[in-house]
Write a protein that holds these residues in place. Structure first.
Motif, PDB file in Angstrom:
ATOM      1  N   PRO A 218       0.832  -1.233   0.000  1.00 20.45           N
ATOM      2  CA  PRO A 218       0.000   0.000   0.000  1.00 20.45           C
ATOM      3  C   PRO A 218       0.858   1.271   0.000  1.00 20.45           C
ATOM      4  O   PRO A 218       0.523   2.234  -0.689  1.00 20.45           O
ATOM      5  CB  PRO A 218      -0.788  -0.125   1.314  1.00 20.45           C
ATOM      6  N   ILE A 219       1.942   1.257   0.760  1.00 16.69           N
ATOM      7  CA  ILE A 219       2.806   2.450   0.782  1.00 16.69           C
ATOM      8  C   ILE A 219       3.498   2.617  -0.565  1.00 16.69           C
ATOM      9  O   ILE A 219       3.562   3.720  -1.111  1.00 16.69           O
ATOM     10  CB  ILE A 219       3.842   2.329   1.915  1.00 16.69           C
TER      11      ILE A 219
ATOM     12  N   ARG B  82       4.220   5.369  -5.966  1.00 18.82           N
ATOM     13  CA  ARG B  82       4.031   5.279  -7.427  1.00 18.82           C
ATOM     14  C   ARG B  82       3.096   6.382  -7.911  1.00 18.82           C
ATOM     15  O   ARG B  82       3.244   6.907  -9.003  1.00 18.82           O
ATOM     16  CB  ARG B  82       3.438   3.905  -7.801  1.00 18.82           C
ATOM     17  N   GLU B  83       2.117   6.730  -7.053  1.00 17.25           N
ATOM     18  CA  GLU B  83       1.172   7.792  -7.434  1.00 17.25           C
ATOM     19  C   GLU B  83       1.804   9.171  -7.337  1.00 17.25           C
ATOM     20  O   GLU B  83       1.165  10.179  -7.606  1.00 17.25           O
ATOM     21  CB  GLU B  83      -0.063   7.751  -6.515  1.00 17.25           C
ATOM     22  N   GLY B  84       3.063   9.229  -6.915  1.00 15.71           N
ATOM     23  CA  GLY B  84       3.761  10.539  -6.855  1.00 15.71           C
ATOM     24  C   GLY B  84       3.873  11.125  -5.463  1.00 15.71           C
ATOM     25  O   GLY B  84       4.403  12.218  -5.287  1.00 15.71           O
ATOM     26  N   LYS B  85       3.372  10.444  -4.455  1.00 14.99           N
ATOM     27  CA  LYS B  85       3.509  10.955  -3.088  1.00 14.99           C
ATOM     28  C   LYS B  85       4.877  10.536  -2.533  1.00 14.99           C
ATOM     29  O   LYS B  85       5.012   9.542  -1.809  1.00 14.99           O
ATOM     30  CB  LYS B  85       2.377  10.429  -2.197  1.00 14.99           C
ATOM     31  N   LEU B  86       5.864  11.290  -2.945  1.00 15.72           N
ATOM     32  CA  LEU B  86       7.247  10.886  -2.642  1.00 15.72           C
ATOM     33  C   LEU B  86       7.551  10.878  -1.143  1.00 15.72           C
ATOM     34  O   LEU B  86       8.411  10.136  -0.680  1.00 15.72           O
ATOM     35  CB  LEU B  86       8.241  11.786  -3.369  1.00 15.72           C
ATOM     36  N   ASN B  87       6.824  11.700  -0.402  1.00 19.52           N
ATOM     37  CA  ASN B  87       7.061  11.726   1.049  1.00 19.52           C
ATOM     38  C   ASN B  87       6.828  10.368   1.692  1.00 19.52           C
ATOM     39  O   ASN B  87       7.440  10.035   2.704  1.00 19.52           O
ATOM     40  CB  ASN B  87       6.137  12.729   1.738  1.00 19.52           C
ATOM     41  N   ALA B  88       5.942   9.593   1.085  1.00 21.89           N
ATOM     42  CA  ALA B  88       5.619   8.300   1.658  1.00 21.89           C
ATOM     43  C   ALA B  88       6.822   7.358   1.644  1.00 21.89           C
ATOM     44  O   ALA B  88       6.871   6.368   2.390  1.00 21.89           O
ATOM     45  CB  ALA B  88       4.447   7.664   0.887  1.00 21.89           C
ATOM     46  N   ALA B  89       7.812   7.677   0.792  1.00 24.72           N
ATOM     47  CA  ALA B  89       9.003   6.831   0.707  1.00 24.72           C
ATOM     48  C   ALA B  89       9.728   6.744   2.040  1.00 24.72           C
ATOM     49  O   ALA B  89      10.444   5.788   2.312  1.00 24.72           O
ATOM     50  CB  ALA B  89       9.935   7.350  -0.388  1.00 24.72           C
ATOM     51  N   GLY B  90       9.542   7.754   2.873  1.00 30.00           N
ATOM     52  CA  GLY B  90      10.228   7.782   4.177  1.00 30.00           C
ATOM     53  C   GLY B  90       9.964   6.516   4.977  1.00 30.00           C
ATOM     54  O   GLY B  90      10.879   5.948   5.580  1.00 30.00           O
ATOM     55  N   ALA B  91       8.740   6.068   4.971  1.00 31.09           N
ATOM     56  CA  ALA B  91       8.409   4.879   5.747  1.00 31.09           C
ATOM     57  C   ALA B  91       9.159   3.667   5.211  1.00 31.09           C
ATOM     58  O   ALA B  91       9.611   2.801   5.980  1.00 31.09           O
ATOM     59  CB  ALA B  91       6.893   4.636   5.701  1.00 31.09           C
ATOM     60  N   LEU B  92       9.281   3.642   3.886  1.00 33.23           N
ATOM     61  CA  LEU B  92       9.994   2.508   3.278  1.00 33.23           C
ATOM     62  C   LEU B  92      11.487   2.582   3.641  1.00 33.23           C
ATOM     63  O   LEU B  92      12.111   1.556   3.939  1.00 33.23           O
ATOM     64  CB  LEU B  92       9.815   2.534   1.760  1.00 33.23           C
TER      65      LEU B  92
ATOM     66  N   GLU C  56      17.371   6.444  -2.961  1.00 35.29           N
ATOM     67  CA  GLU C  56      17.596   6.402  -4.410  1.00 35.29           C
ATOM     68  C   GLU C  56      17.091   5.085  -5.006  1.00 35.29           C
ATOM     69  O   GLU C  56      16.406   5.058  -6.033  1.00 35.29           O
ATOM     70  CB  GLU C  56      19.100   6.532  -4.702  1.00 35.29           C
ATOM     71  N   LEU C  57      17.451   3.988  -4.319  1.00 34.00           N
ATOM     72  CA  LEU C  57      17.074   2.668  -4.848  1.00 34.00           C
ATOM     73  C   LEU C  57      15.556   2.479  -4.830  1.00 34.00           C
ATOM     74  O   LEU C  57      14.966   1.948  -5.785  1.00 34.00           O
ATOM     75  CB  LEU C  57      17.760   1.561  -4.033  1.00 34.00           C
ATOM     76  N   ILE C  58      14.915   2.938  -3.754  1.00 31.00           N
ATOM     77  CA  ILE C  58      13.448   2.794  -3.653  1.00 31.00           C
ATOM     78  C   ILE C  58      12.772   3.590  -4.766  1.00 31.00           C
ATOM     79  O   ILE C  58      11.888   3.073  -5.483  1.00 31.00           O
ATOM     80  CB  ILE C  58      12.971   3.287  -2.267  1.00 31.00           C
ATOM     81  N   LEU C  59      13.213   4.832  -4.927  1.00 26.21           N
ATOM     82  CA  LEU C  59      12.585   5.677  -5.953  1.00 26.21           C
ATOM     83  C   LEU C  59      12.848   5.116  -7.354  1.00 26.21           C
ATOM     84  O   LEU C  59      12.003   5.200  -8.239  1.00 26.21           O
ATOM     85  CB  LEU C  59      13.075   7.119  -5.826  1.00 26.21           C
ATOM     86  N   ALA C  60      14.034   4.554  -7.558  1.00 25.74           N
ATOM     87  CA  ALA C  60      14.364   3.979  -8.872  1.00 25.74           C
ATOM     88  C   ALA C  60      13.392   2.845  -9.208  1.00 25.74           C
ATOM     89  O   ALA C  60      12.981   2.681 -10.364  1.00 25.74           O
ATOM     90  CB  ALA C  60      15.794   3.450  -8.870  1.00 25.74           C
ATOM     91  N   ARG C  61      13.009   2.096  -8.181  1.00 26.30           N
ATOM     92  CA  ARG C  61      12.096   0.981  -8.448  1.00 26.30           C
ATOM     93  C   ARG C  61      10.645   1.437  -8.595  1.00 26.30           C
ATOM     94  O   ARG C  61       9.866   0.806  -9.320  1.00 26.30           O
ATOM     95  CB  ARG C  61      12.166  -0.028  -7.298  1.00 26.30           C
ATOM     96  N   LEU C  62      10.226   2.469  -7.961  1.00 27.22           N
ATOM     97  CA  LEU C  62       8.808   2.828  -7.898  1.00 27.22           C
ATOM     98  C   LEU C  62       8.406   3.991  -8.804  1.00 27.22           C
ATOM     99  O   LEU C  62       7.225   4.281  -8.943  1.00 27.22           O
ATOM    100  CB  LEU C  62       8.408   3.162  -6.455  1.00 27.22           C
ATOM    101  N   THR C  63       9.340   4.703  -9.376  1.00 27.34           N
ATOM    102  CA  THR C  63       8.955   5.843 -10.211  1.00 27.34           C
ATOM    103  C   THR C  63       9.573   5.775 -11.592  1.00 27.34           C
ATOM    104  O   THR C  63      10.345   4.866 -11.889  1.00 27.34           O
ATOM    105  CB  THR C  63       9.387   7.164  -9.554  1.00 27.34           C
TER     106      THR C  63
END
Lengths: 513, 505
Positions: B463-464, B469-479, B498-505
């Motif tokens: 869910p996070i 993926r929907e563009g709520k980059l702040n949510a990446a913090g939890a990940l 960087e790695l998380i964003l590379a996979r999700l965006t």
């Protein structure tokens, strides 16, 4: 009887310092001989004169041997190298007691030399010992010494002047050919006058005050006590000159005092008689000798002029505010905390520092010192400062202006040095005002910082010596010596011998050496 | 132990009274030799080893003015926007005390070397969203000598009362001091304690920039006496003041003045009068206690020091000294803020933390301004506060911080590891690199384990991941937090992001 070829001690001690210096330099006498002769003389007569508080025979002889060795090695330290000297007990001498005539400094041995002492040592003058004085230089009779008075060699029942009575008496009694005095209101010149000797108070700042236990910082000045004008000049040259340790020291060479003393030429010189201190109210014999001296100088080509110095009459009052004020502060350091006497208050088991300070100062200071500390403390107090210290400083400015104006009309000023000849011991002890009046003619020079000299100019009707004071503009100490040497020569011509030859013989202690 | 004085709540006190302050700061100059002799001035030497006839006040000794001290005095005067006296004298302040070798202090009285100046200090503004300038007027700065130091032995307080005996160390006797006296500081209201602290801090920075003093408050090279009085609000007539002596840290100045305001208010509220007296500040209990009564009638019998000649600096000399002044503090602050790209709020934090010089040096040593600020106003300020110390007293140098931030920037350490390294530096274990090596602190250098952790965390938190993926980059913090937990902290959070964003965006 000594063989005629060997000079007897008696002869040595009667010779002047310049003469002795020359004899030591040319090898006809050694410094050890000269120094020993004076130590012997001290042993003979000082029981009756009491000019010395401390005699350092060992140190003086060691310095004499060093002077002889230096001469043998070809060193010329000064024209007075090897000639012994007595030093007033207010001048710090490393390793030798220095008490300033006070009980509060009994037993204090300075860990350092005054600049004057350093210069004497460097010039090769053995120091015979320390001379008696009024406590902290407060007095005109040496009766305020905590260690008993000095007696005038002319009459042992009379005062030798003060505060430097010990230095002048030592020179007059042939116990030392030279001595160092200090002069805050006349303490070199007045004793010189009443003992028939020469004394110079240099220009303020002319001789370093570093190591002189301060009485009044803005007035104190060290200078020579001798039996001739030339001797005084030679000593003046040795102790004078700039010293980085004294901020008030003048950064200029000593004026040509020795040349002036050798020249003694007053032709064309304008000599000013100060109307306000021309002898009115002074002892008749003092006035008579003064007038005669003026004529002698006139006969040698000087022009006598009259000058007015109206503010001089206020000098004594200003002096007795400025001096106690500065002294009250200068003497605050004597508190038993670090050196000198320490007295615990009676009946207090665990005294505070303040109680020890108070008890020590009560026990350690004499009445005259206390009187002046109280006067000075009062004069500096809030609410009184302007009326007393402030006004006195204004008078000081006026006196300096009087001098400046007078020196427009005259090259030197002259006065009788002291109002009277030596008075009897005890005579003025209970009358401070009468005592203070002794300095009326000498004080203006201290207030203005100008140089002054007293030379003996005869005997008054009581058979006691009188003094002739010469005052010159600041830094023109050479003029004192010019005029002093001229008058000295004229008097010598008149009498055929130095005036001290007329002093009675002193009782000599009967001892076998 | 004396009975504690009554105090009223500070805000209540300020609501009814206007505080007025007068600050007297004594600065020990860092000249090689003393004010009036050639003795050394170094701190901490064997007692009574740096003394001579002059500073011991031996009979006959005379003072000579130290030209370097006069130069420092003039430079301080100029930096405080003062006029410089073309001619002035020293004076004797006469009083008996065993630590005064002459029983008078050679000081200046009615002719100070510098007078009529001001120092602008920056304080947080009332709204709390920026800073404002408060002008503290300087009445005078004058030269004087320090006294010896008394050590009272026996008794519990270290004070003279109850002591068995006292010792005096005269090494400090004659050390050159400049006393800087403000005009009454009015109108600061509730911020009076802050203004006082900011003033002393600004003065300290100025003196440091002038290089005229070590400015070590804990060693007594800067000592502050704080006069405080209160006027009922709306009145103009000054109240009776008390003088709190030797307040020896910035924090104490603020606290002591705050305390005195509260105490004065309590006394005045009760209808009693304030006694004019000196007060002692007690750092440990945070209160002041009564010292000796002091009145304007204390009579020190001042008179011009006859052993010294007047000081008469030529105008050429003064102008030449003016050219040696450092950049004025306010200009300097503006320049640094611009250079460093800090916001007003960030700059305020830097000033509050007293970290300007430290940051400047840290940046000079290679750190980025952002990293330098983050460390000094964050982690180090927090540690200092917790220990009741100042940040320059933690044993951490700008070079340490520059090195530490280099290790983080290069990816060797993450922030959590860097804090552990800092523990080691504070504990004296060595430089950051040495501590990191010794403690085996380093991030994994290949991304293999990190990538595996990222994949695992994304899979476990679908869910996070969807939000990101929907563009709520702040949510990446939890990940990122999950990844760091997975890696037990041994990972670079920035790389994980960087790695998380590379996979999700």
């Amino acid at each position: 009887m000594s063989p005629a070829s060997v000079p007897s001690s008696n002869d040595i001690v009667r010779r002047g310092a310049a003469d002795l210096g020359a004899a030591i330099a040319d090898g006809s006498l050694s410094s050890v001989e000269v120094t020993q002769a004076h130590l012997d003389r001290i042993a003979d007569v000082d029981d009756s004169v009491h000019a010395f508080l401390h005699v350092d025979a060992e140190g003086a002889l060691a310095a004499a041997r060093a002077a002889d060795e230096a001469r043998a090695a070809g060193e010329t330290r000064s024209p007075l190298a090897g000639v012994p000297i007595a030093v007033k007990d207010i001048v710090a001498t490393k390793g030798q007691p220095t008490t300033a005539g006070s009980r509060i400094l009994q037993g204090w041995i300075p860990p350092y030399d005054a600049t004057v002492t350093t210069r004497l040592r460097a010039a090769g003058l053995p120091i015979l010992g320390k001379t008696n004085m009024d406590e902290f230089a407060m007095g005109s009779s040496t009766e305020h010494s905590a260690y008993g008075p000095t007696h005038n060699p002319w009459d042992l029942d009379r005062i030798p002047g003060g505060s430097g009575g010990g230095s002048s008496a030592a020179v007059a009694a042939f116990e030392a050919p030279l001595a160092i005095g200090t002069d805050t209101g006349g303490s070199i010149r007045q004793p010189a006058a009443v003992t028939g000797t020469v004394g110079t108070k240099p220009t303020y700042g002319g001789v370093s005050r570093y190591g002189l236990i301060a009485l009044a910082s803005s007035l104190d000045q060290a200078g020579p006590c001798t039996r001739s004008v030339l001797d005084a000049a030679l000593l003046h040259e040795i102790i004078g000159g700039h010293d980085v340790m004294d901020s008030t020291s003048i950064d200029a060479p000593v004026p040509g005092v020795v040349e002036a003393a050798r020249r003694g030429d007053v032709a064309g010189l304008r000599i000013g008689v100060v109307d306000e201190i021309s002898g009115e109210g002074f002892q008749p014999g003092v006035r008579a000798r003064f007038e005669e001296s003026l004529k002698l100088l006139e006969a040698r080509g000087a022009e006598i002029v009259r000058v007015g110095c109206p503010s001089f009459v206020k000098g004594l009052a200003a002096y007795y505010l400025i001096l106690p004020s500065e002294a009250s502060s200068n003497l605050a350091k004597f508190d038993a905390m670090r050196y000198g006497l320490r007295v615990g208050p009676q009946g207090v088991a665990s005294p505070s520092a303040e109680q020890v300070m108070a008890a020590t100062r009560d026990a350690g200071f004499g009445d005259e010192v206390k009187r002046r500390i109280i006067l000075g403390t009062y004069a500096l107090s809030a609410g009184y400062y302007d009326a007393y210290y402030g006004q006195a400083q204004k008078v000081r400015t006026l006196i300096a202006r009087d001098f400046a104006a007078a020196f427009e009309q005259a090259d030197v000023l002259v006065t009788p040095t002291a109002p009277t000849t030596a008075f009897k011991l005890g005579e003025k002890l209970d009358d401070p005002m009468a005592m203070y009046l002794n300095d009326v003619a000498t004080i203006p020079a201290n207030l203005a910082g100008v140089p002054g000299m007293s030379i003996p100019n005869g005997l008054a009707e009581d058979g006691l010596p009188t003094g002739f004071q010469i005052l010159a503009p600041a830094t023109r100490d050479d003029r004192l010596y010019e005029v002093g040497a001229a008058l000295e020569a004229a008097l010598l011509e008149q009498w055929g011998a130095p005036i001290l030859d007329q002093a009675p013989a002193l009782p000599v202690r009967e001892v076998t050496r | 132990m004396s009975v504690l004085d009554a105090v009223v709540d500070y805000d209540d006190a300020i609501a009814r009274y206007d505080p007025v302050m007068g600050l007297e700061v004594h600065v020990e100059l860092n000249t090689a030799t003393k004010m009036f002799c050639g003795c050394a001035t170094g701190f901490g030497a064997e007692p009574n080893s740096q003394v001579c006839p002059v500073c011991l006040g031996l009979p006959g000794a005379l003072p000579v003015v130290n030209a370097a001290a006069v130069e420092s005095a003039i430079r301080i005067g100029l930096a405080l926007n003062c006029s410089i006296a073309p001619w002035c004298r020293f004076a004797r302040k006469n009083y008996f005390y065993p630590d005064m070798t002459k029983n008078f202090q050679t000081s200046q009285y009615d002719e100070p070397i510098a007078f009529d100046g001001y120092l602008d200090v920056e304080i947080p503004n009332a709204a709390g969203d920026g800073t404002e300038i408060f002008r503290v007027e300087i009445e005078r700065a004058h030269m004087e000598e320090d006294s010896g130091k008394s050590l009272h032995v026996g008794g519990s307080t270290g004070r003279i009362q109850g002591a068995e005996y006292s010792l005096v160390d005269y090494n400090r006797a004659g050390v050159p001091l400049i006393e800087i006296v403000t005009r009454p500081v009015r109108g600061a209201g509730e911020r009076a304690p802050e203004v006082a602290k900011a003033y002393v801090a600004a003065l300290r920075d100025l003196l440091k920039a002038l290089d005229v003093s070590d400015v070590r408050m804990e060693q007594g090279s800067v000592r502050c006496d704080a006069n405080v009085s209160l006027m009922p609000r709306g009145e103009q007539e000054l109240g009776t003041r008390t003088e709190t002596k030797n307040v020896n840290s910035l924090r104490s100045i603020e606290r002591a003045i705050r305390y005195e305001i509260s105490r004065h208010a309590a006394v005045l509220d009760s209808g009693a009068a304030i006694h004019q007296e000196t007060r002692h500040w007690h750092e440990d209990t945070g209160v002041t206690t009564s010292g000796r009564p002091k009145s304007d009638a204390d009579d020190y019998r001042y008179f011009p020091e006859p052993d010294l000649v007047p000081v008469a600096p030529s105008s050429d000399y003064v102008e030449q000294l003016r050219t040696t002044l450092p950049e004025p503090p306010d200009q300097r602050r503006k320049r640094l803020q611009k250079d460093w790209g800090y916001t007003d709020l960030e700059m305020r934090d830097v000033l509050n933390a007293g970290a300007t010089e430290l940051i400047e040096q840290t940046v000079a040593d290679g750190a980025s301004p952002a990293a330098a600020r983050k460390w000094w106003t964050g982690e180090l300020a927090r540690r200092a506060n917790a220990d009741g110390r100042t940040i320059d007293d933690l044993g951490v140098t700008p070079a340490h911080i520059a090195e530490l931030s280099g290790l983080v920037a290069s990816g060797r350490l993450n922030d959590a590891m860097a804090r552990q390294v800092l523990d080691g530096v504070v504990a004296g274990e060595g430089t950051p690199t040495e501590v990191a090596d010794a403690r085996g602190l380093a991030l994994a250098q290949d991304d293999g384990a990190l990538e595996a952790a990222v994949d695992k965390v994304i899979a476990a938190n679908e869910p996070i991941a969807a939000k990101v993926r929907e563009g709520k980059l702040n949510a990446a913090g939890a990940l990122i937090g999950g990844v760091m937990k997975e890696m037990r902290g041994q990972a670079d959070a920035a790389r994980a992001r960087e790695l998380i964003l590379a996979r999700l965006t």
